[in-house]
Design an enzyme around this catalytic site. Sequence first.
Site, PDB file in Angstrom:
ATOM      1  CB  CYS A  58      -1.157   4.113   0.724  1.00 53.43           C
ATOM      2  SG  CYS A  58      -1.180   3.164  -0.820  1.00 53.43           S
ATOM      3  CG  HIS A 108      -5.903   5.496   0.355  1.00 54.46           C
ATOM      4  ND1 HIS A 108      -4.748   6.390   0.381  1.00 54.46           N
ATOM      5  CD2 HIS A 108      -5.310   4.512  -0.368  1.00 54.46           C
ATOM      6  CE1 HIS A 108      -3.769   6.049  -0.477  1.00 54.46           C
ATOM      7  NE2 HIS A 108      -4.001   4.866  -0.877  1.00 54.46           N
ATOM      8  CD  GLU A 167      -6.097   9.052   2.619  1.00 56.40           C
ATOM      9  OE1 GLU A 167      -5.282   8.686   1.524  1.00 56.40           O
ATOM     10  OE2 GLU A 167      -6.182   8.320   3.362  1.00 56.40           O
TER      11      GLU A 167
END
Length: 246
Positions: free
Chosen positions: A96, A212, A214
């Site tokens: 990002c 994302h 994560e």
Amino acid sequence: MGKLKAVILKAPGTNCDREMRQALTLAGAVAVTMDFFQAAKRPKSLYDYDMLVLPGGFSYGDYLGSGKVFSLMLEADLAGLLLDFATQGRTVLGVCNGFQVLVNSGLFSSGERKVTLLANALGRFECRWVKVGVEADSVLAKRARKIIKEDFELPIAHAEGRFTVADQATLAGLRREGSVFLRYRGANPNGSDGAVAGITNVMGNVIGMMPHPERFVALEQHYHRHSVAGTTPWGLEFFTALVSLD
């Protein structure tokens, strides 16, 4: 062989460093977070690590554009270290805002920069889950076969994520060299050229993506966790693959 060592470089405004550290740790890496100002004082200390990660967030408030100030700070204070780090074959990951920083730093270009990330086509901040898929013929997919599977979902959260190329020849070149590794399936949330959601350099060790990973390393993070019961979160698969890259 010891565990892979990863350093997450944070700056004022980044806010995904904790999730990134958790994800890398779950994947089997030794992950630490380092403040950019600390790294600027001792830049050679970054060579103690096998992987350098630029997390998401809003570095420096996204003044002058998303990731722009952070990329200028990196250029001024680390003097080409990111490029040298990558040239040595070490892994560099930007997610990002981190992807925006890498693009602004020119790590995906050998000469004139022909790719950028612009404001979303609809002119608004997009925060939702989207369907994406790995391009099986990409350099990264060939190096890390574990991440190839059917289409899956990941969350996005950005206002400037529209991957844009200078011309169609540039996009064709990225595909030909295997640099496009992640694409949106179905809805294209930001209007990216070619529905591109993530790219790599030609070696496959510099990786940038808007979704994302994560934020999906545990089933409980999914908005409908019962529908994904019995599966492995793709974010965890992704980081496990990165940690074990040959």
